[in-house]
Design a protein around this motif. Structure first.
Motif, PDB file in Angstrom:
ATOM      1  N   UNK A 109      -8.034  -9.929  -5.889  1.00  0.00           N
ATOM      2  CA  UNK A 109      -9.077  -8.898  -5.777  1.00  0.00           C
ATOM      3  C   UNK A 109      -8.474  -7.505  -5.924  1.00  0.00           C
ATOM      4  N   UNK A 110      -9.129  -6.638  -6.685  1.00  0.00           N
ATOM      5  CA  UNK A 110      -8.542  -5.358  -7.028  1.00  0.00           C
ATOM      6  C   UNK A 110      -8.416  -4.411  -5.833  1.00  0.00           C
ATOM      7  N   UNK A 111      -9.410  -4.354  -4.965  1.00  0.00           N
ATOM      8  CA  UNK A 111      -9.355  -3.416  -3.836  1.00  0.00           C
ATOM      9  C   UNK A 111      -8.171  -3.701  -2.889  1.00  0.00           C
ATOM     10  N   UNK A 112      -7.965  -4.957  -2.456  1.00  0.00           N
ATOM     11  CA  UNK A 112      -6.777  -5.219  -1.630  1.00  0.00           C
ATOM     12  C   UNK A 112      -5.471  -4.918  -2.357  1.00  0.00           C
ATOM     13  N   UNK A 113      -5.436  -5.163  -3.672  1.00  0.00           N
ATOM     14  CA  UNK A 113      -4.235  -4.853  -4.446  1.00  0.00           C
ATOM     15  C   UNK A 113      -3.931  -3.354  -4.372  1.00  0.00           C
ATOM     16  N   UNK A 114      -4.951  -2.520  -4.594  1.00  0.00           N
ATOM     17  CA  UNK A 114      -4.740  -1.077  -4.569  1.00  0.00           C
ATOM     18  C   UNK A 114      -4.295  -0.609  -3.182  1.00  0.00           C
ATOM     19  N   UNK A 115      -4.873  -1.197  -2.128  1.00  0.00           N
ATOM     20  CA  UNK A 115      -4.473  -0.821  -0.770  1.00  0.00           C
ATOM     21  C   UNK A 115      -3.021  -1.223  -0.501  1.00  0.00           C
ATOM     22  N   UNK A 116      -2.620  -2.404  -0.975  1.00  0.00           N
ATOM     23  CA  UNK A 116      -1.251  -2.870  -0.746  1.00  0.00           C
ATOM     24  C   UNK A 116      -0.253  -2.066  -1.571  1.00  0.00           C
ATOM     25  N   UNK A 117      -0.651  -1.611  -2.745  1.00  0.00           N
ATOM     26  CA  UNK A 117       0.211  -0.726  -3.535  1.00  0.00           C
ATOM     27  C   UNK A 117       0.516   0.540  -2.736  1.00  0.00           C
ATOM     28  N   UNK A 118      -0.498   1.092  -2.064  1.00  0.00           N
ATOM     29  CA  UNK A 118      -0.272   2.278  -1.233  1.00  0.00           C
ATOM     30  C   UNK A 118       0.717   1.964  -0.119  1.00  0.00           C
ATOM     31  N   UNK A 119       0.612   0.773   0.489  1.00  0.00           N
ATOM     32  CA  UNK A 119       1.553   0.380   1.537  1.00  0.00           C
ATOM     33  C   UNK A 119       2.964   0.215   0.992  1.00  0.00           C
ATOM     34  N   UNK A 120       3.091  -0.271  -0.244  1.00  0.00           N
ATOM     35  CA  UNK A 120       4.425  -0.416  -0.839  1.00  0.00           C
ATOM     36  C   UNK A 120       5.110   0.934  -0.989  1.00  0.00           C
ATOM     37  N   UNK A 121       4.330   1.954  -1.292  1.00  0.00           N
ATOM     38  CA  UNK A 121       4.879   3.309  -1.410  1.00  0.00           C
ATOM     39  C   UNK A 121       5.316   3.815  -0.041  1.00  0.00           C
ATOM     40  N   UNK A 122       4.480   3.551   0.979  1.00  0.00           N
ATOM     41  CA  UNK A 122       4.828   3.969   2.344  1.00  0.00           C
ATOM     42  C   UNK A 122       6.102   3.272   2.816  1.00  0.00           C
ATOM     43  N   UNK A 123       6.272   2.003   2.438  1.00  0.00           N
ATOM     44  CA  UNK A 123       7.472   1.260   2.833  1.00  0.00           C
ATOM     45  C   UNK A 123       8.727   1.916   2.258  1.00  0.00           C
ATOM     46  N   UNK A 124       8.695   2.266   0.979  1.00  0.00           N
ATOM     47  CA  UNK A 124       9.877   2.861   0.358  1.00  0.00           C
ATOM     48  C   UNK A 124      10.139   4.246   0.955  1.00  0.00           C
ATOM     49  N   UNK A 125       9.076   4.990   1.279  1.00  0.00           N
ATOM     50  CA  UNK A 125       9.261   6.298   1.924  1.00  0.00           C
ATOM     51  C   UNK A 125       9.943   6.131   3.286  1.00  0.00           C
ATOM     52  N   UNK A 126       9.537   5.113   4.031  1.00  0.00           N
ATOM     53  CA  UNK A 126      10.167   4.839   5.327  1.00  0.00           C
ATOM     54  C   UNK A 126      11.642   4.492   5.144  1.00  0.00           C
TER      55      UNK A 126
END
Length: 331
Positions: free
Chosen positions: A203-220
């Motif tokens: 599903x596209x919406x969960x994918x987009x939300x998880x992409x945002x989390x992947x960015x937050x992970x690398x920032x951390x």
């Protein structure tokens, strides 16, 4: 040597300041298929949010007459109109116009499929909102259109670019940078192809939300990094890039579906779009490295401070994307 560590602040912070428009610059799509001699089935697809849509209207050449009133509906994040038109003499040399395009920041893709198997694709921009049908196009011309769409998508896909930027900041040397970018490329190419061809689906919406989390992970990971002890993401950044690259590929495939992947020439358009994405990514990486060099040699930018400031900017942007995306899932 941490070559990208001093990535110069101003242009990048401007990039980080645009979280609200990540993946929102979606093109409209006009699909025209000849179903019988001089008779065409038309699909007009316009980006929408809820029951609100962009004020764009498609106008076929003057010789085209609608057989019936178009059917209208909202499906997902798009507004759709469908109708059938009779076009005396066909579409050749006829002008197709997208009304309202000049007042937007988006574009429109026009795709025509003729009964004889020929196709042509036109990319309409705010400064050029009309398209004159030629009656057919070469494969090279079709590929060129999808290649340019791929470049544009990655360069306007701020979340993908910021993820690449954050990965660059984790890397100690250029050989590892090359491996990391290659891993990201291979991974998102796999899922882009698989999802576009119908073999993979999320599903596209969960994918987009998880992409945002992947960015937050690398920032951390950037903020937790210490010179005396390398974190796993610093030692094996290509593993992180590959894992999250698989996820980002679903994001790319969603964009390709939004602009209408033609089923009759899938391999060509998919390859051209993916090559465009890679070209745009190379442009971004080269630009970031050039900015890094300028920051070190011309301005004397403090590498550690710049790296930390960018990490906070990346993390903040990621969460500003994540919140509305997760809210969209719950709605």
């Amino acid at each position: 040597m941490r070559a990208p560590a001093a990535l110069f602040a101003l242009p990048i912070l401007m990039l980080l300041g645009a979280p609200a428009i990540a993946h929102e610059v979606r093109p409209a799509f006009l699909d025209i298929r000849e179903t019988a001699h001089e008779t065409f089935a038309v699909l007009w697809k316009v980006p929408a949010q809820g029951r609100m849509r962009l004020a764009l209207d498609a106008h076929l050449p003057k010789q085209c007459i609608e057989r019936e009133t178009p059917t209208r509906s909202f499906e997902g994040s798009a507004y759709l109109e469908r109708w059938t038109a009779d076009c005396a003499g066909g579409l050749r040399d006829g002008k197709i116009v997208i009304d309202g395009l000049k007042a937007t920041l988006t574009e429109a893709l026009v795709r025509i499929e003729y009964k004889n198997g020929g196709t042509e694709v036109g990319r309409l921009l705010p400064e050029a909102p009309s398209f004159t049908a030629a009656g057919n196009q070469s494969y090279l011309e079709v590929a060129r259109t999808y290649f340019l769409l791929g470049i544009e998508h990655i360069l306007l896909g701020f979340d993908h670019l910021i993820f690449v930027l954050a990965l660059m900041l984790l890397i100690h040397d250029r050989w590892m940078l090359l491996k990391t970018i290659t891993a990201f490329t291979v991974a998102h190419s796999i899922t882009l192809a698989g999802a576009s061809l119908g073999y993979l689906s999320l599903p596209q919406r969960p994918v987009e939300a998880t992409i945002a989390l992947s960015i937050a992970f690398v920032a951390r990971e950037l903020l937790k990094s210490r010179p005396t002890k390398a974190r796993l993401s610093e030692t094996y950044p290509w593993v992180v890039a590959f894992a999250f690259g698989l996820l980002h590929g679903f994001g790319f495939s969603g964009a390709l579906k939004e602009i209408g992947l033609p089923q009759s020439d899938v391999p060509l358009s998919l390859l051209a779009f993916n090559l465009g994405v890679e070209a745009g990514q190379i442009i971004f990486v080269a630009g970031a490295l050039a900015i890094a060099w300028a920051g070190r040699t011309m301005v004397g930018l403090h590498a550690a401070l710049a790296r930390r400031a960018i990490a906070y900017g990346v993390g903040t942007s990621a969460m500003l994307w994540f919140i509305p995306r997760i809210a969209g899932i719950a709605a």
